[in-house]
Design a protein around this motif. Structure first.
Motif, PDB file in Angstrom:
ATOM      1  N   GLY A   1      -1.883  -0.702   3.424  1.00 15.17           N
ATOM      2  CA  GLY A   1      -3.026  -0.681   2.520  1.00 15.17           C
ATOM      3  C   GLY A   1      -4.337  -0.554   3.273  1.00 15.17           C
TER       4      GLY A   1
ATOM      5  N   GLY B   1       1.033  -1.616  -4.959  1.00 15.83           N
ATOM      6  CA  GLY B   1      -0.248  -0.962  -5.146  1.00 15.83           C
ATOM      7  C   GLY B   1      -1.128  -1.874  -5.974  1.00 15.83           C
ATOM      8  N   ARG B   2      -2.390  -1.549  -6.074  1.00 14.99           N
ATOM      9  CA  ARG B   2      -3.293  -2.434  -6.810  1.00 14.99           C
ATOM     10  C   ARG B   2      -2.988  -2.462  -8.302  1.00 14.99           C
ATOM     11  NH1 ARG B   2      -6.956  -0.036  -3.269  1.00 14.99           N
ATOM     12  NH2 ARG B   2      -7.663   1.411  -4.882  1.00 14.99           N
TER      13      ARG B   2
ATOM     14  N   GLY C   1       0.835  -1.193   0.000  1.00 10.99           N
ATOM     15  CA  GLY C   1       0.000   0.000   0.000  1.00 10.99           C
ATOM     16  C   GLY C   1       0.870   1.244   0.000  1.00 10.99           C
TER      17      GLY C   1
ATOM     18  N   SER D   1      -8.726   0.857   2.987  1.00  8.91           N
ATOM     19  CA  SER D   1      -9.857   1.198   2.137  1.00  8.91           C
ATOM     20  C   SER D   1     -10.912   1.842   3.015  1.00  8.91           C
ATOM     21  CB  SER D   1     -10.417  -0.053   1.457  1.00  8.91           C
ATOM     22  OG  SER D   1     -11.526   0.277   0.649  1.00  8.91           O
TER      23      SER D   1
END
Length: 230
Positions: A78, A32-33, A8, A80
């Motif tokens: 990371g 990262g994604r 992240g 959300s």
């Protein structure tokens, strides 16, 4: 020079931490994604490598980390954000966040266990919503509280590897909070005993301390200026 992995690490506090360690001369890998963004950010901040990894897809994590070598420091930053209420409950959103924060974090450690050594240290990211929930924080508050349990069990199972957590409060100069109206930040500042909001640099410094101090283990460190007392 230390070897550091920041999961992240393409935005916000994770990026700031990765940048600070790369500038120090450490060998930093970030994830990262999105593969392109991870590679771009790695080049921008001087990190050794950027990798694509989605914490909400735990079965893919081991393969994503297959090329990572011996690690001194692991930071799982990371996160959300999820606006979810019991009265209007979004099950899919809840399952994604629980998977990301608890299963995903755990699978990262599982995948990297052979590459950690006795002096390695891990820092997980939680958040102060666990102590001061707000309407819509049903899942956020729950998973951040769960990070504390995860820290404790990992510290026991991985010993002598140290495992700690950082729980930022309102980080006033983070991209998320900078987008808020000025009056919102002013109100939060007024309710904080230090009369200032935490900064990304404050959180980076706290993470660095948790990684560096060899007598700090299984600790949940709040970085909020005493916000909970306000």
């Amino acid at each position: 020079m230390s070897s550091v992995l920041v999961v992240g690490g393409t935005s916000g506090i994770g990026r700031e931490f990765a940048r600070s360690r790369a500038q120090r001369g450490d060998e930093v890998v970030l994830t990262g994604r999105d593969a392109h963004r991870a590679d771009t950010v790695a080049k921008e901040i001087g990190a050794a490598q950027g990798l694509a990894l989605d914490l909400s897809q735990p079965r893919e994590i081991a393969a994503a980390l297959a090329g990572v070598g011996r690690l001194d420091h692991l930071v799982i930053a990371g996160v959300s954000r999820d606006d979810n209420r019991v009265t209007d409950y979004d099950i899919d959103a809840a399952v994604r966040l629980v998977t990301l924060k608890l299963v995903g974090y755990t699978e990262v450690v599982h995948a990297l266990r052979p590459r950690l050594h006795d002096d390695s240290a891990i820092v997980l990211f939680g958040g102060q919503a666990k102590e001061r929930p707000y309407v819509g924080a049903t899942t956020v508050a729950t998973v951040n509280a769960g990070v504390g349990g995860l820290v404790n069990t990992l510290a026991v199972e991985l010993a002598p590897v140290r495992v700690n957590a950082v729980h930022p409060g309102v980080v006033g100069d983070s991209p998320y909070w900078l987008a808020k109206p000025g009056e919102v930040l002013a109100g939060l500042r007024a309710r904080t005993p230090t009369a200032r909001l935490a900064t990304m640099a404050d959180v980076v410094d706290a993470v660095d301390f948790l990684l560096r101090n060899r007598s700090v283990n299984a600790v949940e460190l709040a970085v909020d200026g005493g916000w909970l007392l306000g």
